[in-house]
Each structure stands twice: as structure tokens, then as C-alpha cells.
Design a protein around this motif. Structure first.
Motif, PDB file in Angstrom:
ATOM      1  N   LEU A  46     -10.283 -40.630  26.426  1.00  0.00           N
ATOM      2  CA  LEU A  46     -10.808 -39.345  26.513  1.00  0.00           C
ATOM      3  C   LEU A  46     -11.903 -38.945  25.303  1.00  0.00           C
ATOM      4  O   LEU A  46     -13.056 -38.566  25.675  1.00  0.00           O
ATOM      5  CB  LEU A  46      -9.963 -38.106  26.713  1.00  0.00           C
ATOM      6  CG  LEU A  46      -9.308 -37.899  28.073  1.00  0.00           C
ATOM      7  CD1 LEU A  46      -8.401 -36.689  28.154  1.00  0.00           C
ATOM      8  CD2 LEU A  46     -10.482 -37.621  29.377  1.00  0.00           C
ATOM      9  N   ASP A  47     -11.263 -39.195  24.259  1.00  0.00           N
ATOM     10  CA  ASP A  47     -12.004 -38.990  23.058  1.00  0.00           C
ATOM     11  C   ASP A  47     -13.234 -40.127  22.880  1.00  0.00           C
ATOM     12  O   ASP A  47     -14.375 -39.628  22.554  1.00  0.00           O
ATOM     13  CB  ASP A  47     -11.185 -39.252  21.786  1.00  0.00           C
ATOM     14  CG  ASP A  47     -10.197 -38.233  21.617  1.00  0.00           C
ATOM     15  OD1 ASP A  47     -10.441 -37.198  22.125  1.00  0.00           O
ATOM     16  OD2 ASP A  47      -9.267 -38.424  20.870  1.00  0.00           O
ATOM     17  N   VAL A  82     -20.534 -39.572  25.955  1.00  0.00           N
ATOM     18  CA  VAL A  82     -21.155 -38.216  26.604  1.00  0.00           C
ATOM     19  C   VAL A  82     -21.985 -37.405  25.354  1.00  0.00           C
ATOM     20  O   VAL A  82     -23.262 -37.095  25.827  1.00  0.00           O
ATOM     21  CB  VAL A  82     -20.238 -37.414  27.444  1.00  0.00           C
ATOM     22  CG1 VAL A  82     -20.937 -36.249  28.004  1.00  0.00           C
ATOM     23  CG2 VAL A  82     -19.565 -38.357  28.464  1.00  0.00           C
ATOM     24  N   ASP A  83     -21.459 -37.146  24.397  1.00  0.00           N
ATOM     25  CA  ASP A  83     -22.275 -36.406  23.324  1.00  0.00           C
ATOM     26  C   ASP A  83     -23.346 -36.933  22.925  1.00  0.00           C
ATOM     27  O   ASP A  83     -24.468 -36.722  22.721  1.00  0.00           O
ATOM     28  CB  ASP A  83     -21.268 -36.102  22.323  1.00  0.00           C
ATOM     29  CG  ASP A  83     -20.198 -34.861  22.665  1.00  0.00           C
ATOM     30  OD1 ASP A  83     -20.344 -34.408  23.627  1.00  0.00           O
ATOM     31  OD2 ASP A  83     -19.158 -34.817  21.939  1.00  0.00           O
ATOM     32  N   GLN A  84     -23.067 -38.312  22.701  1.00  0.00           N
ATOM     33  CA  GLN A  84     -24.097 -39.229  22.130  1.00  0.00           C
ATOM     34  C   GLN A  84     -25.225 -39.235  23.244  1.00  0.00           C
ATOM     35  O   GLN A  84     -26.580 -39.110  22.923  1.00  0.00           O
ATOM     36  CB  GLN A  84     -23.740 -40.473  22.023  1.00  0.00           C
ATOM     37  CG  GLN A  84     -24.924 -41.585  21.261  1.00  0.00           C
ATOM     38  CD  GLN A  84     -24.263 -43.030  21.303  1.00  0.00           C
ATOM     39  OE1 GLN A  84     -23.040 -43.177  21.285  1.00  0.00           O
ATOM     40  NE2 GLN A  84     -25.245 -43.766  20.804  1.00  0.00           N
ATOM     41  N   ALA A  85     -24.986 -39.419  24.444  1.00  0.00           N
ATOM     42  CA  ALA A  85     -26.094 -39.338  25.578  1.00  0.00           C
ATOM     43  C   ALA A  85     -26.848 -38.110  25.454  1.00  0.00           C
ATOM     44  O   ALA A  85     -27.974 -38.059  25.944  1.00  0.00           O
ATOM     45  CB  ALA A  85     -25.131 -39.759  27.047  1.00  0.00           C
ATOM     46  N   ASN A  86     -25.909 -37.081  25.562  1.00  0.00           N
ATOM     47  CA  ASN A  86     -26.816 -35.682  25.737  1.00  0.00           C
ATOM     48  C   ASN A  86     -27.790 -35.358  24.371  1.00  0.00           C
ATOM     49  O   ASN A  86     -28.695 -35.006  24.563  1.00  0.00           O
ATOM     50  CB  ASN A  86     -25.551 -34.674  25.636  1.00  0.00           C
ATOM     51  CG  ASN A  86     -24.886 -34.165  26.971  1.00  0.00           C
ATOM     52  OD1 ASN A  86     -25.630 -34.308  28.014  1.00  0.00           O
ATOM     53  ND2 ASN A  86     -23.851 -33.842  26.994  1.00  0.00           N
TER      54      ASN A  86
END
Length: 212
Positions: A48-49, A55-59
Motif C-alpha cells: 500500500l505504501d 499515486v502521489d508522484q503521478a498526482n
């Protein structure tokens, strides 16, 4: 590891395959269920981490692209407005764009072209403004108030340029009319003229005295 297990692993997702292999090892070792459950929870949290970081990087990447596109579009619209040209809508003119990166790459050439046009137009404005300042100081030195070339580039339209050009032409005509009437001989020119007049007058007086 048996052939049946290997065949099963080949049909599974890599993560599931590794988990199956781990269970086989645990069975062989005799790992208690409490340890297995704890390890599985740790693995799940680690996965999950990793997903969350991705996901944060893509955002962040998406947000940066959106911001870059918005800034480029705003600058492009501002330049078009300043130089009096119709706005450019890249997205509307090119419906084949796929993704934010393609959209940004499509805007950049238009933006660079308009930046070049703005620089060229501003150079023309500066030249005319400097000429206006120069001639104004020459024909009306007592009334002339020195001014700096304005840095406001919000209106570089052809209409504004024509207004400045007409003002310059008017000053040039005024200079042609006024300069000869107000021209005063400088001391360098004036003193030799006085000397010539004095010598000429003396010569006339001498000639007249000889005649009489």
C-alpha cells in the motif's frame, strides 16, 4: 518445489506467485499462523505504501502539467491581447491531442512564436518613443519634461503603434517648421562673423577717407 506448484505459479500474477511460494516455504518450515498473519499484514502495508507513493508522484506530475498548461495558455492569451492578434486555442484547433503532455507540447511552439512577435513589436515601440523624446527635447527644450520609456507592454497593438507614429510625424513636421526660425548662431560661428563685419566696416571707412 513440485511441478504442479510451478504450473500454478505460471498462471498467477507475480505477486500471487510469490505469495504461493512463501506459503510453500512456511509449510515446509512449519511457520505458525500468528507469524504468517503478521508477515502478510506487513507485506500488505508495504504494498500500500508503494502504491501510495506512486499515486502521489503521478498526482504531482499531473498537477504540474495542468499548471504549466494553464500558465502557457494565460501567457499566450496575454500576448495576443497585447499585440492585438486573435487568441490562439490549441485544444480547439487540434482535436487529436492525447494527454496533458501532448497538449503542453502543442502549445509551446505557438507561445514561443508569439513571444518573438512581442519582442519585435516592443522594439519598434521603443524606437518610436525614443525618437519622440529626442525631437520633443529639441523643439521645446524649455517645456520638455524628461521621461523614461514606459515599461507597460499591455498595449502593443498596431492601432497604438500608428498613434505613436502619427505623433512622431507631427513632431518631425513641427521641427522642420520651427528649427530655422529659432536657430541661433553659436559663438563659434558668431564671433568670426562679427570680426568679418568689423573688418569690412573699417575697409569702407578707409576707402571713403582716401576718396575725400
Amino acid at each position: 518445489m513440485g511441478g504442479a506448484v510451478r504450473d500454478q505459479q505460471q498462471q498467477l500474477h507475480p505477486c500471487d506467485s510469490l505469495l504461493l511460494e512463501l506459503n510453500v516455504i512456511w509449510d515446509e518450515v512449519g511457520e505458525p499462523d500468528t507469524v504468517r498473519d503478521k508477515t502478510l499484514l506487513e507485506l500488505e502495508q508495504e504494498c500500500l505504501d508503494v502504491y501510495r507513493r506512486k499515486v502521489d508522484q503521478a498526482n504531482r506530475c499531473r498537477a504540474q502539467l495542468r499548471q504549466s498548461i494553464a500558465e502557457a495558455e494565460a501567457e499566450l492569451a496575454g500576448i495576443c491581447s497585447a499585440i492585438g492578434e486573435p487568441p490562439v486555442h490549441v485544444r480547439q484547433s487540434n482535436q487529436k491531442l492525447h494527454g496533458l503532455r501532448e497538449e503542453l507540447n502543442a502549445i509551446i511552439p505557438y507561445l514561443e512564436e508569439m513571444r518573438t512577435k512581442k519582442v519585435e513589436r516592443w522594439s519598434q515601440f521603443v524606437h518610436v518613443l525614443e525618437e519622440i523624446k529626442k525631437i520633443s527635447s529639441e523643439i521645446r527644450p524649455s517645456d520638455f519634461v524628461p521621461f523614461k520609456t514606459p515599461v507597460d507592454q499591455s498595449d502593443l497593438s498596431l492601432r497604438k503603434f500608428e498613434e505613436l507614429t502619427k505623433e512622431l510625424e507631427s513632431l518631425q513636421k513641427e521641427k522642420v517648421i520651427i528649427t530655422p526660425a529659432n536657430q541661433i548662431l553659436s559663438p563659434v560661428i558668431l564671433y568670426p562673423c562679427i570680426a568679418v563685419l568689423f573688418l569690412f566696416s573699417a575697409h569702407i571707412n578707409l576707402t571713403m577717407s582716401l576718396c575725400f
